[in-house]
Design a protein around this motif. Structure first.
Motif, short mmCIF file in Angstrom:
data_model
loop_
_atom_site.label_atom_id
_atom_site.label_comp_id
_atom_site.label_asym_id
_atom_site.label_seq_id
_atom_site.Cartn_x
_atom_site.Cartn_y
_atom_site.Cartn_z
N MET A 61 89.03 -2.62 4.26
CA MET A 61 89.80 -1.31 4.21
C MET A 61 90.61 -1.31 5.77
O MET A 61 89.83 -1.90 6.77
N THR A 62 91.76 -0.81 5.44
CA THR A 62 92.63 -0.68 6.78
C THR A 62 93.07 0.82 6.83
O THR A 62 92.76 1.66 5.95
N GLU A 63 93.50 1.15 8.09
CA GLU A 63 93.61 2.49 8.10
C GLU A 63 94.84 3.00 7.31
O GLU A 63 94.89 3.98 6.90
N ALA A 64 95.86 2.09 7.03
CA ALA A 64 96.90 2.35 6.16
C ALA A 64 96.30 2.73 4.94
O ALA A 64 96.90 3.45 4.16
N MET A 65 95.47 1.91 4.28
CA MET A 65 94.76 2.15 2.93
C MET A 65 94.03 3.49 3.00
O MET A 65 94.21 4.26 2.02
N ARG A 66 93.38 3.71 3.99
CA ARG A 66 92.44 5.15 4.15
C ARG A 66 93.76 6.06 4.00
O ARG A 66 93.35 7.29 3.65
#
Length: 181
Positions: free
Chosen positions: A14-19
């Motif tokens: 998980m990345t911040e962009a996905m979140r």
């Protein structure tokens, strides 16, 4: 009888962009992403290949997998949308992007282009014949599944690939999808 070649495709954590439903930039994993990767079981293969982006190489490192980078495993290039929120894209453009696999209105890469480069990579993996782990992005795993299943490009967005997911493909003259139990 030909031996079966195993290819495990691992979706990065998980990345911040996905979140936050943003188009990705080259970013690290979130803390939750790092924990999820660390909790994943160990994988083994003769060869490990990663996408060049930080989120893929960080996932591989946390899994104890060291290998070579291959630019063909890079994420779909969202062009001018990179770093922006999904909902900031005009609805007409978003509709075209999700329904027309040749769409490049963002100035980046089309779904067709991702499928073509992924198909080339899969052909090289098959020709090399070594069990391989590829740490990459959901877009590349979707493309690999379409190639394996000889499915139409318009099906690209119908496949959900979550973070830290392992998708196994086998090759014996043709690629097949193998679900582990």
């Amino acid at each position: 009888m030909q031996n079966v070649l195993r290819l495990d495709l691992v979706s990065h954590g998980m990345t911040e962009a996905m979140r936050k439903a943003r188009f990705p930039v080259d970013e690290p994993l979130t803390e939750a992403g790092r924990r999820a990767v660390a909790a994943c079981g160990r994988l083994h293969a003769a060869r490990v290949i990663t996408a060049p982006e930080r989120r893929a190489t960080e996932t591989a490192a946390l899994l104890g997998l060291m290998g070579d980078e291959d630019d063909r495993l890079r994420d779909l290039d969202a062009g001018a949308w990179r770093g922006g929120e999904l909902l900031s894209v005009p609805k007409e453009d978003l509709y075209l992007w999700l329904t027309d696999p040749t769409y490049r209105g963002h100035g980046g890469e089309s779904v067709i282009e991702v499928i073509e480069r992924t198909g080339e990579w899969l052909a090289d993996i098959a020709a090399d014949g070594e069990p391989t782990i590829g740490v990459t992005h959901p877009s590349v795993i979707r493309a690999a599944l379409l190639v394996a299943l000889d499915a139409p490009a318009k099906s690209f967005w119908r496949i959900d690939v979550p973070p830290v997911c392992v998708t196994r493909l086998h090759y014996r003259g043709e690629w097949t999808v193998h679900f582990r139990s």
